[in-house]
Design a protein around this motif. Structure first.
Motif, mmCIF file in Angstrom:
data_model
loop_
_atom_site.group_PDB
_atom_site.id
_atom_site.type_symbol
_atom_site.label_atom_id
_atom_site.label_comp_id
_atom_site.label_asym_id
_atom_site.label_seq_id
_atom_site.Cartn_x
_atom_site.Cartn_y
_atom_site.Cartn_z
ATOM 1 N N TYR A 1 -1.102 -4.773 -8.722
ATOM 2 C CA TYR A 1 -1.358 -4.024 -10.161
ATOM 3 C C TYR A 1 -2.987 -4.698 -10.876
ATOM 4 O O TYR A 1 -2.841 -6.121 -10.774
ATOM 5 C CB TYR A 1 -0.815 -4.064 -11.124
ATOM 6 C CG TYR A 1 -0.267 -4.993 -11.788
ATOM 7 C CD1 TYR A 1 -0.557 -5.535 -13.067
ATOM 8 C CD2 TYR A 1 1.647 -4.742 -11.008
ATOM 9 C CE1 TYR A 1 0.107 -5.976 -13.751
ATOM 10 C CE2 TYR A 1 1.861 -5.667 -11.914
ATOM 11 C CZ TYR A 1 1.118 -6.460 -13.567
ATOM 12 O OH TYR A 1 1.855 -7.567 -14.029
ATOM 13 N N GLY B 1 1.231 1.358 -3.657
ATOM 14 C CA GLY B 1 -0.420 2.301 -3.878
ATOM 15 C C GLY B 1 -0.076 3.801 -3.647
ATOM 16 O O GLY B 1 -0.347 4.797 -4.488
ATOM 17 N N SER C 1 -2.927 1.506 -10.182
ATOM 18 C CA SER C 1 -4.370 1.763 -9.801
ATOM 19 C C SER C 1 -4.416 0.305 -9.361
ATOM 20 O O SER C 1 -3.920 -0.643 -9.555
ATOM 21 C CB SER C 1 -4.527 1.808 -11.518
ATOM 22 O OG SER C 1 -6.024 1.019 -11.826
ATOM 23 N N THR C 2 -5.950 0.638 -8.412
ATOM 24 C CA THR C 2 -6.169 -0.129 -7.594
ATOM 25 C C THR C 2 -7.662 -1.235 -8.471
ATOM 26 O O THR C 2 -8.529 -1.038 -7.359
ATOM 27 C CB THR C 2 -6.277 -0.279 -5.966
ATOM 28 O OG1 THR C 2 -7.352 0.449 -5.913
ATOM 29 C CG2 THR C 2 -4.280 -0.460 -5.822
ATOM 30 N N ARG D 1 -10.557 -11.761 -7.305
ATOM 31 C CA ARG D 1 -11.028 -10.073 -6.888
ATOM 32 C C ARG D 1 -12.518 -10.291 -7.331
ATOM 33 O O ARG D 1 -13.231 -9.551 -7.161
ATOM 34 C CB ARG D 1 -10.292 -9.130 -7.479
ATOM 35 C CG ARG D 1 -8.819 -9.483 -7.253
ATOM 36 C CD ARG D 1 -7.939 -7.780 -7.176
ATOM 37 N NE ARG D 1 -6.692 -8.116 -6.827
ATOM 38 C CZ ARG D 1 -5.516 -8.141 -7.430
ATOM 39 N NH1 ARG D 1 -5.450 -8.842 -8.259
ATOM 40 N NH2 ARG D 1 -4.200 -8.246 -6.585
ATOM 41 N N GLN E 1 -7.621 0.590 -1.908
ATOM 42 C CA GLN E 1 -5.340 -0.128 -2.409
ATOM 43 C C GLN E 1 -5.026 -1.511 -0.750
ATOM 44 O O GLN E 1 -4.866 -2.724 -1.532
ATOM 45 C CB GLN E 1 -5.515 0.902 -1.618
ATOM 46 C CG GLN E 1 -4.966 2.334 -2.703
ATOM 47 C CD GLN E 1 -3.804 2.686 -2.551
ATOM 48 O OE1 GLN E 1 -3.429 3.014 -1.286
ATOM 49 N NE2 GLN E 1 -3.497 3.376 -3.612
ATOM 50 N N THR F 1 1.148 -0.904 -0.350
ATOM 51 C CA THR F 1 -0.052 -0.347 0.178
ATOM 52 C C THR F 1 0.986 1.780 0.123
ATOM 53 O O THR F 1 0.485 2.354 -0.492
ATOM 54 C CB THR F 1 -1.056 0.339 1.240
ATOM 55 O OG1 THR F 1 -1.529 -1.435 0.867
ATOM 56 C CG2 THR F 1 -1.585 0.865 1.195
ATOM 57 N N PHE G 1 -7.539 -4.224 -1.906
ATOM 58 C CA PHE G 1 -6.872 -5.132 -3.497
ATOM 59 C C PHE G 1 -5.904 -5.744 -3.298
ATOM 60 O O PHE G 1 -5.762 -6.713 -3.753
ATOM 61 C CB PHE G 1 -6.718 -3.212 -4.190
ATOM 62 C CG PHE G 1 -6.280 -4.169 -6.203
ATOM 63 C CD1 PHE G 1 -6.783 -3.882 -6.185
ATOM 64 C CD2 PHE G 1 -4.751 -4.197 -5.814
ATOM 65 C CE1 PHE G 1 -6.497 -4.971 -7.784
ATOM 66 C CE2 PHE G 1 -3.942 -4.416 -6.927
ATOM 67 C CZ PHE G 1 -5.432 -4.520 -8.133
ATOM 68 N N TYR G 2 -4.633 -5.270 -2.647
ATOM 69 C CA TYR G 2 -3.984 -5.466 -2.407
ATOM 70 C C TYR G 2 -3.527 -6.911 -1.479
ATOM 71 O O TYR G 2 -2.691 -8.425 -1.476
ATOM 72 C CB TYR G 2 -2.602 -4.860 -1.645
ATOM 73 C CG TYR G 2 -2.121 -4.160 -2.741
ATOM 74 C CD1 TYR G 2 -2.210 -4.156 -4.119
ATOM 75 C CD2 TYR G 2 -1.836 -2.711 -2.150
ATOM 76 C CE1 TYR G 2 -0.746 -3.179 -4.004
ATOM 77 C CE2 TYR G 2 -1.810 -1.676 -2.832
ATOM 78 C CZ TYR G 2 -1.014 -1.291 -4.290
ATOM 79 O OH TYR G 2 -1.592 -0.827 -5.129
#
Length: 303
Positions: free
Chosen positions: A234, A91, A97-98, A260, A103, A87, A106-107
């Motif tokens: 990403y 990030g 971009s996420t 995701r 963030q 992050t 997402f990660y």
């Protein structure tokens, strides 16, 4: 004729039969003989040795966290620190971009899926060299060792998945924009594919490293680079178009994107990419078992 004469005659007949090459038939619980077929992996023996599988899973868990202060808490600490670093670096500083997702969320999704695959791959890749002493002392189905690694890693994956759900709940409470989609039904299949992909690739590398030890160091470096060729830090939609085809060739990319898409509603899902990842996984397991079986016959002479 008395009882002693009968026993003597029976003993004499047995000795004569042995001298003539006529040995009496005997029933054995286990017969160890050379394998004639490449795919003769004695899968029935694997099931019969399921108690050993449980012991090996317990051994991996206990030995890894033995004499540690925090113990199983490292299950939470490692992905959490990695998420915070991603992050901050990618990030905040890098501006990656996420897909309009928070963030950390997402990660964490990418790290959770990637860690399970990477752990199965790297730990399975050292099966022969790491267990040479055990293989040379007793008999048991060799395939039990890599299977035990995959099973033990499921425990770690489950714990990290719980932490991912907690972070999802926190951001949902804060009003973040994400939603669960129908692709979540593919989650059990995703776990199986990630496990088998790591298992098949790890068995191939483990077979090669019995003769070429340098591959172990090269492989550890290659796994780290492979993560950057996967959509962990990403989304696929933000990758440069001229390199996007290369990222799609990585079979882990469709699995992470599907993960995701199922849990967060963001990602590039397609049945074609998912089928490609499934096909690559099947090939890895197929050739991995063949190579593993072949090397397993004589690796003890080279390790």
């Amino acid at each position: 004729m008395n009882k002693g004469d009968v026993l003597l005659d029976t003993k004499w007949d047995s000795e004569v039969n042995v001298l003539n090459g006529n040995r009496p038939e005997q029933d054995w619980d286990l017969e160890i003989k050379p394998q004639d077929k490449l795919l003769d992996l004695h899968l029935k023996d694997v099931w019969e040795y399921r108690d050993l599988l449980i012991l090996l899973v317990r051994r991996d868990f206990v030995s890894f966290y033995k004499q540690t202060i925090l113990g199983p808490l490292w299950f939470f600490i490692q992905p959490l620190i990695t998420t915070l670093m991603f992050t901050l670096i990618f990030g905040k500083m890098g501006g990656f971009s996420t897909d309009e997702l928070p963030q950390p969320l997402f990660y964490m999704a990418g790290i959770t899926a990637w860690n399970y695959f990477a752990d199965c791959l790297t730990k399975t890749s050292g099966v022969f060299t790491g267990n040479a002493g055990l293989f040379g002392k007793v008999y048991f189905p060799r395939l039990i060792i890599p299977i035990s690694i995959v099973v033990s890693n499921i425990i770690r994956f489950a714990v990290q998945l719980i932490m991912f759900f907690i972070i999802m709940g926190i951001y949902y409470y804060k009003g973040a924009h994400f939603h669960i989609t129908w692709a979540i039904a593919l989650f059990p299949l995703l776990v199986v594919l990630m496990a088998l992909m790591g298992l098949g690739g790890g068995m191939i590398i483990s077979s090669w490293t019995t003769k070429y030890r340098d591959l172990a160091f090269l492989f550890a470096f290659a796994v780290q680079l492979l993560m950057y060729a996967t959509t962990v830090i990403y989304p696929l939609s933000s990758a440069p178009i001229k390199y996007r085809w290369l990222i799609r060739l990585n079979p882990m990319t469709p699995l992470i994107e599907t993960f995701r898409y199922g849990f967060l509603g963001k990602g590039s899902f397609s049945w074609g990419s998912f089928g490609y990842a499934t096909g690559v996984t099947i090939l890895l397991v197929f050739f991995g078992t063949i190579i593993f079986n072949k090397v397993g016959k004589s690796f003890i002479d080279t390790v």
